[in-house]
Design a protein around this motif. Structure first.
Motif, PDB file in Angstrom:
ATOM      1  N   ALA A 107      -8.238  -0.636  -7.311  1.00 23.85           N
ATOM      2  CA  ALA A 107      -7.472  -1.529  -7.998  1.00 23.85           C
ATOM      3  C   ALA A 107      -7.655  -3.010  -7.449  1.00 23.85           C
ATOM      4  O   ALA A 107      -7.828  -3.145  -6.273  1.00 23.85           O
ATOM      5  N   VAL A 108      -8.019  -3.813  -8.449  1.00 28.32           N
ATOM      6  CA  VAL A 108      -8.069  -5.304  -7.908  1.00 28.32           C
ATOM      7  C   VAL A 108      -6.715  -6.427  -8.531  1.00 28.32           C
ATOM      8  O   VAL A 108      -6.627  -6.293  -9.762  1.00 28.32           O
ATOM      9  N   GLU A 109      -6.259  -6.731  -7.487  1.00 32.41           N
ATOM     10  CA  GLU A 109      -4.739  -7.181  -7.750  1.00 32.41           C
ATOM     11  C   GLU A 109      -4.520  -8.522  -7.141  1.00 32.41           C
ATOM     12  O   GLU A 109      -5.008  -8.936  -6.185  1.00 32.41           O
ATOM     13  N   ASP A 110      -3.635  -9.271  -7.794  1.00 31.49           N
ATOM     14  CA  ASP A 110      -3.148 -10.636  -7.188  1.00 31.49           C
ATOM     15  C   ASP A 110      -1.655 -10.683  -6.729  1.00 31.49           C
ATOM     16  O   ASP A 110      -1.299 -11.541  -6.262  1.00 31.49           O
ATOM     17  N   SER A 111      -0.808  -9.605  -7.183  1.00 35.82           N
ATOM     18  CA  SER A 111       0.591  -9.943  -7.007  1.00 35.82           C
ATOM     19  C   SER A 111       1.033  -8.506  -5.914  1.00 35.82           C
ATOM     20  O   SER A 111       0.298  -7.685  -6.177  1.00 35.82           O
ATOM     21  N   LEU A 112       2.150  -8.474  -5.338  1.00 31.75           N
ATOM     22  CA  LEU A 112       2.726  -7.709  -4.622  1.00 31.75           C
ATOM     23  C   LEU A 112       3.400  -6.629  -5.597  1.00 31.75           C
ATOM     24  O   LEU A 112       3.118  -5.461  -5.160  1.00 31.75           O
ATOM     25  N   THR A 113       3.778  -7.266  -6.667  1.00 24.49           N
ATOM     26  CA  THR A 113       4.341  -5.909  -7.849  1.00 24.49           C
ATOM     27  C   THR A 113       3.009  -5.211  -8.077  1.00 24.49           C
ATOM     28  O   THR A 113       3.168  -3.870  -8.143  1.00 24.49           O
ATOM     29  N   GLY A 114       2.022  -5.705  -8.474  1.00 23.86           N
ATOM     30  CA  GLY A 114       0.837  -5.084  -8.863  1.00 23.86           C
ATOM     31  C   GLY A 114       0.252  -4.112  -7.721  1.00 23.86           C
ATOM     32  O   GLY A 114      -0.305  -2.773  -7.972  1.00 23.86           O
ATOM     33  N   ILE A 115       0.340  -4.616  -6.580  1.00 30.65           N
ATOM     34  CA  ILE A 115      -0.386  -3.853  -5.539  1.00 30.65           C
ATOM     35  C   ILE A 115       0.743  -2.708  -5.212  1.00 30.65           C
ATOM     36  O   ILE A 115       0.161  -1.561  -4.942  1.00 30.65           O
ATOM     37  N   GLU A 116       1.948  -2.795  -5.350  1.00 32.40           N
ATOM     38  CA  GLU A 116       2.771  -1.816  -5.102  1.00 32.40           C
ATOM     39  C   GLU A 116       2.632  -0.616  -6.126  1.00 32.40           C
ATOM     40  O   GLU A 116       2.339   0.650  -5.873  1.00 32.40           O
ATOM     41  N   SER A 117       2.324  -1.135  -7.446  1.00 31.42           N
ATOM     42  CA  SER A 117       2.043   0.000  -8.395  1.00 31.42           C
ATOM     43  C   SER A 117       0.693   0.751  -8.313  1.00 31.42           C
ATOM     44  O   SER A 117       0.774   2.072  -8.300  1.00 31.42           O
ATOM     45  N   ALA A 118      -0.332  -0.093  -7.647  1.00 31.22           N
ATOM     46  CA  ALA A 118      -1.443   0.487  -7.495  1.00 31.22           C
ATOM     47  C   ALA A 118      -1.347   1.593  -6.340  1.00 31.22           C
ATOM     48  O   ALA A 118      -1.848   2.460  -6.377  1.00 31.22           O
ATOM     49  N   ARG A 119      -0.746   1.034  -5.416  1.00 37.44           N
ATOM     50  CA  ARG A 119      -0.524   2.282  -3.999  1.00 37.44           C
ATOM     51  C   ARG A 119       0.276   3.293  -4.297  1.00 37.44           C
ATOM     52  O   ARG A 119       0.026   4.372  -4.094  1.00 37.44           O
ATOM     53  N   ARG A 120       1.332   3.088  -5.218  1.00 36.61           N
ATOM     54  CA  ARG A 120       1.992   4.202  -5.491  1.00 36.61           C
ATOM     55  C   ARG A 120       1.148   5.243  -6.524  1.00 36.61           C
ATOM     56  O   ARG A 120       1.437   6.536  -6.598  1.00 36.61           O
ATOM     57  N   ALA A 121       0.149   4.752  -7.311  1.00 34.56           N
ATOM     58  CA  ALA A 121      -0.827   5.491  -7.753  1.00 34.56           C
ATOM     59  C   ALA A 121      -1.743   6.170  -7.053  1.00 34.56           C
ATOM     60  O   ALA A 121      -2.901   6.975  -7.399  1.00 34.56           O
ATOM     61  N   ARG A 122      -1.785   6.088  -5.694  1.00 37.94           N
ATOM     62  CA  ARG A 122      -2.756   6.492  -4.720  1.00 37.94           C
ATOM     63  C   ARG A 122      -4.221   5.826  -4.712  1.00 37.94           C
ATOM     64  O   ARG A 122      -5.115   6.368  -4.414  1.00 37.94           O
ATOM     65  N   LEU A 123      -4.373   4.378  -5.249  1.00 38.75           N
ATOM     66  CA  LEU A 123      -5.678   4.007  -5.399  1.00 38.75           C
ATOM     67  C   LEU A 123      -5.719   2.954  -4.155  1.00 38.75           C
ATOM     68  O   LEU A 123      -4.840   2.542  -3.303  1.00 38.75           O
ATOM     69  N   ARG A 124      -6.997   2.671  -3.802  1.00 46.60           N
ATOM     70  CA  ARG A 124      -7.342   1.475  -2.897  1.00 46.60           C
ATOM     71  C   ARG A 124      -7.218   0.287  -3.604  1.00 46.60           C
ATOM     72  O   ARG A 124      -7.237   0.047  -4.894  1.00 46.60           O
ATOM     73  N   VAL A 125      -6.913  -0.750  -2.821  1.00 41.02           N
ATOM     74  CA  VAL A 125      -6.611  -2.208  -3.465  1.00 41.02           C
ATOM     75  C   VAL A 125      -7.420  -3.239  -2.734  1.00 41.02           C
ATOM     76  O   VAL A 125      -7.269  -3.438  -1.472  1.00 41.02           O
ATOM     77  N   ILE A 126      -7.941  -4.081  -3.596  1.00 42.28           N
ATOM     78  CA  ILE A 126      -8.378  -5.391  -3.144  1.00 42.28           C
ATOM     79  C   ILE A 126      -7.533  -6.303  -3.710  1.00 42.28           C
ATOM     80  O   ILE A 126      -7.279  -6.496  -4.844  1.00 42.28           O
ATOM     81  N   GLY A 127      -7.022  -7.181  -2.898  1.00 47.37           N
ATOM     82  CA  GLY A 127      -6.182  -8.289  -3.110  1.00 47.37           C
ATOM     83  C   GLY A 127      -6.961  -9.541  -3.348  1.00 47.37           C
ATOM     84  O   GLY A 127      -7.874  -9.850  -2.569  1.00 47.37           O
ATOM     85  N   VAL A 128      -6.527 -10.292  -4.261  1.00 45.06           N
ATOM     86  CA  VAL A 128      -7.261 -11.644  -4.488  1.00 45.06           C
ATOM     87  C   VAL A 128      -6.392 -12.726  -4.943  1.00 45.06           C
ATOM     88  O   VAL A 128      -5.428 -12.602  -5.598  1.00 45.06           O
ATOM     89  N   GLY A 129      -6.822 -14.021  -4.528  1.00 45.25           N
ATOM     90  CA  GLY A 129      -5.871 -15.037  -4.478  1.00 45.25           C
ATOM     91  C   GLY A 129      -5.268 -15.672  -3.301  1.00 45.25           C
ATOM     92  O   GLY A 129      -5.453 -15.252  -2.218  1.00 45.25           O
TER      93      GLY A 129
END
Length: 242
Positions: free
Chosen positions: A189-211
């Motif tokens: 997942a590629v995300e910029d917000s903590l809300t989105g990061i939480e969503s991706a983590r709960r779906a068990r994806l790895r995450v790159i944060g941007v911004g």
């Protein structure tokens, strides 16, 4: 093995799922303008810090939050309608991509399944990406409110009433991953917000944060970069095509 035990630098994804607002499209200022205009329509003013609290929040929840914090909960439907109308006007006038976003998407397009998981209405996402010349790069666009596809059951239970729920629920990322034919632990997942990061983590994806990195943001992701043209991102083997 957990998501964080193998760093993203020594790993390659089967699919990449992008957030839209603030990640691909530079729309956060549009949302901020729309919130200010919607408040003004009803003679209201936002409380201090409201813009940060509203970042990444689904527009229906944002409208309710605006009404509640202004002490006018009965106005939630009208404020929400005003908010979305002002936002769509701003997007139509000024569709702008985030730095490096178009180049990064085109670099991956055709090599990996790409999808978008957004809290915005489908028409807003499609119009924004189309005007930016990116819509054809994505196999799937997943937004809240659509019926869940057959076989999609996120960890912890089925979707409420069979409908995809907004972030921070995992539904949009779980659905996008399934539609791409990828495994959650092999999807990025590629995300910029903590809300989105939480969503991706709960779906068990790895995450790159941007911004701009929020407090504790680095600990929530596998890699944080300032933009999608950052060297530490472009130098990853799977991005270079190695």
């Amino acid at each position: 093995m957990t998501i964080t035990e193998q760093p993203v630098r020594g790993w390659s994804p089967e699919a990449v799922v992008f957030d839209c607002d603030g990640t691909l499209m530079d729309t956060e200022q549009h949302w901020q303008d729309a919130r200010i205009r919607a408040f003004h329509d009803f003679g209201l003013r936002p409380a201090p810090g409201f813009a940060e609290r509203a970042k990444g929040v689904h527009y229906l929840a944002c409208g309710r939050m605006m009404a509640d914090e202004a002490g006018k909960p009965d106005l939630a439907p009208e404020i929400t309608e005003s908010l979305l109308s002002h936002f769509m006007d701003r997007v139509a006038d000024d569709p702008v991509t985030m730095p490096g976003a178009a180049e990064f998407v085109h670099r991956l397009s055709g090599r990996l399944p790409l999808a978008v998981a957004s809290n915005c209405p489908l028409t807003v996402v499609e119009q924004s990406l189309d005007r930016a010349g990116l819509l054809s790069c994505f196999r799937h666009i997943v937004v809240p409110g659509a019926p869940r596809p057959s076989g999609v059951t996120p960890e912890g239970g089925a979707f409420a009433e069979g409908v995809i729920r907004p972030k921070p629920w995992p539904d949009v990322y779980t659905t996008a991953t399934l539609l791409c034919g990828a495994r959650p632990e092999r999807t990025l997942a590629v995300e910029d917000s903590l809300t989105g990061i939480e969503s991706a983590r709960r779906a068990r994806l790895r995450v790159i944060g941007v911004g701009p990195q929020p407090p504790d943001g680095e600990s929530a992701v596998d890699l944080w970069v300032p933009t999608l043209r950052a060297p530490q991102l472009l130098d990853l083997d799977w991005v270079r095509g190695g």
